[in-house]
Design an enzyme around this catalytic site. Structure first.
Site, PDB file in Angstrom:
ATOM      1  N   TYR A  22      10.920  -3.465  13.307  1.00 56.62           N
ATOM      2  CA  TYR A  22      12.093  -2.893  12.658  1.00 56.62           C
ATOM      3  C   TYR A  22      13.259  -2.628  13.598  1.00 56.62           C
ATOM      4  O   TYR A  22      14.324  -2.207  13.147  1.00 56.62           O
ATOM      5  CB  TYR A  22      11.709  -1.595  11.941  1.00 56.62           C
ATOM      6  CG  TYR A  22      10.600  -1.788  10.946  1.00 56.62           C
ATOM      7  CD1 TYR A  22      10.800  -2.520   9.781  1.00 56.62           C
ATOM      8  CD2 TYR A  22       9.330  -1.260  11.172  1.00 56.62           C
ATOM      9  CE1 TYR A  22       9.780  -2.723   8.869  1.00 56.62           C
ATOM     10  CE2 TYR A  22       8.300  -1.456  10.263  1.00 56.62           C
ATOM     11  CZ  TYR A  22       8.528  -2.182   9.116  1.00 56.62           C
ATOM     12  OH  TYR A  22       7.518  -2.379   8.219  1.00 56.62           O
ATOM     13  N   ASN A  74      15.205  -1.061  -0.749  1.00 55.87           N
ATOM     14  CA  ASN A  74      14.105  -1.333   0.164  1.00 55.87           C
ATOM     15  C   ASN A  74      13.080  -0.273  -0.168  1.00 55.87           C
ATOM     16  O   ASN A  74      13.223   0.882   0.234  1.00 55.87           O
ATOM     17  CB  ASN A  74      14.537  -1.242   1.629  1.00 55.87           C
ATOM     18  CG  ASN A  74      13.406  -1.566   2.583  1.00 55.87           C
ATOM     19  OD1 ASN A  74      12.243  -1.577   2.195  1.00 55.87           O
ATOM     20  ND2 ASN A  74      13.736  -1.816   3.834  1.00 55.87           N
ATOM     21  N   HIS A  80       4.987  -3.321  -2.641  1.00 57.25           N
ATOM     22  CA  HIS A  80       3.792  -4.126  -2.835  1.00 57.25           C
ATOM     23  C   HIS A  80       2.848  -3.608  -3.915  1.00 57.25           C
ATOM     24  O   HIS A  80       1.919  -4.319  -4.294  1.00 57.25           O
ATOM     25  CB  HIS A  80       3.054  -4.252  -1.503  1.00 57.25           C
ATOM     26  CG  HIS A  80       3.991  -4.563  -0.376  1.00 57.25           C
ATOM     27  ND1 HIS A  80       4.703  -5.749  -0.301  1.00 57.25           N
ATOM     28  CD2 HIS A  80       4.391  -3.819   0.684  1.00 57.25           C
ATOM     29  CE1 HIS A  80       5.477  -5.727   0.775  1.00 57.25           C
ATOM     30  NE2 HIS A  80       5.306  -4.568   1.383  1.00 57.25           N
ATOM     31  N   ASP A  87       9.000  -0.551 -13.011  1.00 56.78           N
ATOM     32  CA  ASP A  87       9.365  -0.277 -14.395  1.00 56.78           C
ATOM     33  C   ASP A  87      10.660   0.529 -14.491  1.00 56.78           C
ATOM     34  O   ASP A  87      11.456   0.310 -15.411  1.00 56.78           O
ATOM     35  CB  ASP A  87       8.229   0.448 -15.114  1.00 56.78           C
ATOM     36  CG  ASP A  87       7.036  -0.462 -15.387  1.00 56.78           C
ATOM     37  OD1 ASP A  87       7.157  -1.693 -15.199  1.00 56.78           O
ATOM     38  OD2 ASP A  87       5.979   0.065 -15.791  1.00 56.78           O
ATOM     39  N   HIS A 100      14.659  -6.148   2.851  1.00 51.99           N
ATOM     40  CA  HIS A 100      13.670  -5.768   3.867  1.00 51.99           C
ATOM     41  C   HIS A 100      14.205  -6.159   5.235  1.00 51.99           C
ATOM     42  O   HIS A 100      14.774  -7.242   5.392  1.00 51.99           O
ATOM     43  CB  HIS A 100      12.336  -6.484   3.633  1.00 51.99           C
ATOM     44  CG  HIS A 100      11.745  -6.182   2.297  1.00 51.99           C
ATOM     45  ND1 HIS A 100      11.084  -5.009   2.039  1.00 51.99           N
ATOM     46  CD2 HIS A 100      11.754  -6.889   1.144  1.00 51.99           C
ATOM     47  CE1 HIS A 100      10.707  -5.004   0.782  1.00 51.99           C
ATOM     48  NE2 HIS A 100      11.096  -6.139   0.210  1.00 51.99           N
ATOM     49  N   MET A 101      13.990  -5.302   6.210  1.00 51.13           N
ATOM     50  CA  MET A 101      14.430  -5.626   7.565  1.00 51.13           C
ATOM     51  C   MET A 101      13.552  -6.703   8.181  1.00 51.13           C
ATOM     52  O   MET A 101      14.048  -7.593   8.859  1.00 51.13           O
ATOM     53  CB  MET A 101      14.454  -4.364   8.432  1.00 51.13           C
ATOM     54  CG  MET A 101      15.603  -3.476   8.008  1.00 51.13           C
ATOM     55  SD  MET A 101      15.995  -2.032   8.999  1.00 51.13           S
ATOM     56  CE  MET A 101      15.458  -2.322  10.609  1.00 51.13           C
ATOM     57  N   SER A 102      12.254  -6.628   7.950  1.00 49.35           N
ATOM     58  CA  SER A 102      11.355  -7.641   8.494  1.00 49.35           C
ATOM     59  C   SER A 102      11.133  -8.731   7.440  1.00 49.35           C
ATOM     60  O   SER A 102      11.418  -8.543   6.263  1.00 49.35           O
ATOM     61  CB  SER A 102      10.009  -7.012   8.889  1.00 49.35           C
ATOM     62  OG  SER A 102       9.315  -6.556   7.736  1.00 49.35           O
ATOM     63  N   ARG A 111       1.632  -7.806   2.319  1.00 53.17           N
ATOM     64  CA  ARG A 111       3.090  -7.645   2.247  1.00 53.17           C
ATOM     65  C   ARG A 111       3.778  -8.847   1.587  1.00 53.17           C
ATOM     66  O   ARG A 111       4.961  -8.794   1.293  1.00 53.17           O
ATOM     67  CB  ARG A 111       3.673  -7.444   3.645  1.00 53.17           C
ATOM     68  CG  ARG A 111       3.239  -6.143   4.290  1.00 53.17           C
ATOM     69  CD  ARG A 111       3.982  -5.920   5.595  1.00 53.17           C
ATOM     70  NE  ARG A 111       3.341  -4.909   6.396  1.00 53.17           N
ATOM     71  CZ  ARG A 111       3.543  -3.604   6.285  1.00 53.17           C
ATOM     72  NH1 ARG A 111       4.382  -3.138   5.382  1.00 53.17           N
ATOM     73  NH2 ARG A 111       2.914  -2.753   7.072  1.00 53.17           N
TER      74      ARG A 111
END
Length: 149
Positions: A22, A74, A80, A87, A100-102, A111
């Site tokens: 990250y 994020n 996941h 919902d 997402h950063m990664s 993931r």
């Protein structure tokens, strides 16, 4: 134009948590960079972070009626497995961009699945803190396109 930026569980630990994945940029720094870009784009942003799933869902519910025109999210690990967040997002009738950063698709197998992806317009991942900036640009463009139709 009002854009809501949602940060999920453990993201308040950016800058301290697993710098290999990250980086060392903090959540406050990400929010500041988003604020600068929002000003440049002429939009208003609100950033909200919670480690409580219910609080994140409640903020999403408020977005249904508070004039929010796009959402960046994020959800962290909730990405996941949280059908509750999925919902809640599905209630919204605005563009939603998952960020997402990664690169979640190049990490552990669990993931690779995003339960929120099917209610999002798109997903941006793997560009570190710049993922948020790319996502903001995408969200603004999508919201503007909806206004123009």
């Amino acid at each position: 134009m009002k854009i809501l930026v949602l940060h999920g569980i453990n993201l308040n630990m950016f800058g301290q948590r697993d710098p290999k994945q990250y980086g060392t940029t903090t959540l406050a720094q990400i929010d500041a960079r988003l604020g600068e870009l929002a000003a440049e784009l002429g939009v208003e942003i609100e950033c909200f972070q919670s480690n409580c799933e219910g609080a994140l869902c409640e903020r999403i519910h408020r977005a249904h009626t508070d004039g929010t025109q796009a959402v960046l999210i994020n959800a962290g690990a909730w990405t996941h497995y949280s059908y509750g967040i999925r919902d809640a997002l599905a209630i919204l009738a605005v563009p939603i961009v998952e960020v997402h950063m990664s690169n979640i698709h190049a990490r552990e197998p669990f993931r690779h699945t995003s339960v929120i992806a099917e209610v999002c317009q798109g997903q941006i991942a793997g560009f570190g803190a710049d993922s948020y900036l790319l996502a903001l640009r995408a969200a603004v463009a999508s919201a503007q396109a909806r206004q123009d139709t």
